[in-house]
Write an enzyme that holds these catalytic residues in place. Structure first.
Site, PDB file in Angstrom:
ATOM      1  N   CYS A  92      35.788  31.770  37.623  1.00 63.47           N
ATOM      2  CA  CYS A  92      35.154  32.696  36.684  1.00 63.47           C
ATOM      3  C   CYS A  92      36.053  33.937  36.618  1.00 63.47           C
ATOM      4  O   CYS A  92      37.257  33.835  36.828  1.00 63.47           O
ATOM      5  CB  CYS A  92      33.736  33.042  37.133  1.00 63.47           C
ATOM      6  SG  CYS A  92      33.660  33.934  38.702  1.00 63.47           S
ATOM      7  N   ARG A  93      35.506  35.067  36.359  1.00 64.92           N
ATOM      8  CA  ARG A  93      36.314  36.290  36.241  1.00 64.92           C
ATOM      9  C   ARG A  93      36.768  36.790  37.611  1.00 64.92           C
ATOM     10  O   ARG A  93      37.933  37.052  37.831  1.00 64.92           O
ATOM     11  CB  ARG A  93      35.505  37.370  35.524  1.00 64.92           C
ATOM     12  CG  ARG A  93      36.258  38.671  35.342  1.00 64.92           C
ATOM     13  CD  ARG A  93      35.424  39.681  34.533  1.00 64.92           C
ATOM     14  NE  ARG A  93      36.099  40.954  34.489  1.00 64.92           N
ATOM     15  CZ  ARG A  93      35.919  41.918  35.372  1.00 64.92           C
ATOM     16  NH1 ARG A  93      35.083  41.772  36.373  1.00 64.92           N
ATOM     17  NH2 ARG A  93      36.578  43.057  35.258  1.00 64.92           N
TER      18      ARG A  93
END
Length: 132
Positions: A92-93
């Site tokens: 993810c981020r």
């Protein structure tokens, strides 16, 4: 006494079977960006997931990643299309959402789950390639 022994034996067998079924999936392995990069480059059998939003994905993502947003209510329905027997690499981020996605995948019976330490931000800060 004989009945109690049989009952204890049965309870033990049920407990052992229940515990065994819960340990089918391995622990989630968190990989450094270098380990992650080496693994995805050398393994054609992987399933690479970006669990961020479609907007984040459009701004940049790993080559050949599939976008399935972990925050969507249909996340589990969408991952059912994946093969639980093949390794799943996800990111993810920054690592929070992928940790959530890893737990959901593990619960769904996926056997090999690998999470990118530090997420896409760490990937980019190491200078690795991404697509836009």
């Amino acid at each position: 006494m004989k009945k109690i022994s049989i009952l204890l034996l049965l309870c033990g067998a049920i407990f052992f079977t229940a515990c065994k079924e819960k340990t089918i999936a391995q622990e989630v392995r968190v990989l450094t960006p270098q380990e992650f990069k080496d693994s995805i480059e050398n393994n054609p059998e992987i399933q690479l997931l970006d669990v961020r939003t479609p907007e984040e994905f459009a701004e940049g993502h790993l080559v050949d990643a599939e976008n399935i947003n972990v925050m969507e209510s249909e996340f589990l329905t969408k991952v059912e299309k994946l093969d639980p027997e093949k390794p799943v690499y996800l990111y993810c981020r920054s690592g929070r959402r992928s940790a959530k996605a890893s737990a959901l995948l593990k619960e769904a019976g996926f056997k090999e789950i690998y999470d990118l330490q530090g997420g896409f931000l760490e990937w980019e800060s190491n200078g690795y390639k991404a697509e836009n």
